[in-house]
Enzyme design. Structure first.
Site: not given
Ligand code: ATP
Ligand code: LTN
Length: 333
Positions: A200, A114, A197
């Site tokens: 969102k 991130k 994966k």
């Protein structure tokens, strides 16, 4: 009372990855583990570690709350609450930060990923200390089990390390939690790239199916999911990863084993398999969407969140007070 706790961040509309890897599992556990008390929350403090639009965040918090209930969480079984409405979480996170080390936080793979994406905005301290907030969420409630998807395993291990460290220093204060990772569904992959994966925050919306997507979108996404040129419906994660992902989705929803699915499509191709899967996903999501529409602007939802907040507040304050006392903070009262 023994407890189970988990949370989801309101960082985007819920997709079938989070649903199959996490929410569906909560619903099963609430029925299968009657001796446990459940705390499930909306991790909104976690959502602001990267910049968020105010209106959007508000909307996503409510949407997630309504979806939890629409997916089958029973407010009589589960204390459902919003993290930022329970002040002990942020306070406990600070106390845990004073018992954690920079080196161990630097090793978190989610932080590394991130942080890399945030290079233009700047990486906040909150993104770095995020796992200590997650540890606080869990340890405040003495949760014995924490149902999560596979990507959260490392954060759970860190939580256990912190718990043991604090227990040694301040005389057994926390229950050391264990992750509860579903055997199937804990790693649903992107429909466009089965090495990643389903997420969102993926820029490609075609990589996922959201729980509130309509019938046409659901079916189109399955139809356009990446597969391979082998053309045989069989579970082979290495050579047919896209198909293996679709078979996992099929299996978790219908409870059919991979063998059973292979038998069903023995003489059929991917086209029929995908058509059926589109219908299966749609039928799974339809009742959730109907219930969601009833709940989203209802007093019922607000009452559920008030009730959850009250209970979470009581339990968490007690634990926070106890640790502050053991550390020697404030006055001795
Ligand atoms: P993002 O999807 O944006 O990366 P996230 O990983 O922070 O967000 P959350 O929605 O906070 O995801 O995750 C909620 C729960 O769902 C966690 O337990 C997580 O492990 C699980 N989960 C998320 N994505 C998947 C997936 N693709 N497959 C299985 N479980 C998942
Ligand atoms: N970090 C988790 C969400 C989360 C959580 C928690 C999960 C925040 N606090 C406590 C379980 C227990 C995520 O990103 N999926």
């Amino acid at each position: 009372m023994k407890r189970i706790l988990s949370g989801i961040q309101p960082t985007g509309s819920l997709n079938i990855g989070t649903y199959l890897g996490s929410v569906k599992n909560f619903v099963k556990l609430q029925d299968d583990m009657p001796d446990y008390e459940f705390f499930i929350f909306i991790a909104d403090l976690h959502a602001i570690t990267v910049p968020k639009d105010r209106q959007k965040l508000r909307g996503l918090i409510k949407e997630l709350a309504a979806l939890y209930v629409a997916c089958g969480l029973d407010p009589n079984r589960v204390n459902l609450f919003i993290q930022s409405e329970v002040p002990a979480h942020a306070q406990m996170a600070y106390l845990l930060q004073c018992n954690s080390y920079i080196g161990e936080l630097e090793r978190m793979t989610q932080f590394k990923d991130k942080a890399q994406k945030q290079q233009t905005n700047g990486v906040t301290v909150g993104l770095f200390t995020y796992p200590t907030l997650m540890a606080a969420d869990i340890l405040l409630y003495d949760a014995e089990f924490v149902p999560v998807g596979h990507d959260q395993k490392q954060h759970l291990e860190l939580t256990r390390d912190i718990a043991e460290r604090v227990n040694n220093k301040y005389n057994d204060i926390f229950t050391v939690p264990k992750p509860l990772i579903a055997k199937k569904g804990a790693r649903i992959k992107s429909l466009k790239n089965p090495n990643k994966k389903m997420s969102k925050s993926d820029d490609n919306i075609k990589s996922r199916i959201n729980l509130l997507d309509d019938e046409n979108v659901i079916k189109a996404r399955i139809r356009s999911a990446v597969t391979d040129s082998i053309g045989i419906v069989q579970y082979d994660e290495e050579n047919q990863p896209g198909l293996a992902n679709l078979m996992t989705i099929y299996s978790v929803i219908t409870n059919k084993s991979f063998d059973e699915i292979e038998m069903l499509y023995k003489d059929k191709g991917y086209k029929e398999f995908k058509e059926d899967l589109g219908e299966i996903v749609y039928q799974e999501l339809k009742p959730i969407q109907e219930r969601y529409n009833e709940l989203i602007n209802s007093k019922e939802l607000n009452d559920i969140l008030d009730q959850g907040q009250e209970k979470a507040f009581k339990v968490s304050m007690k634990k926070l007070r106890k640790l502050k006392h053991r550390i020697g903070l404030g006055r001795n009262r």
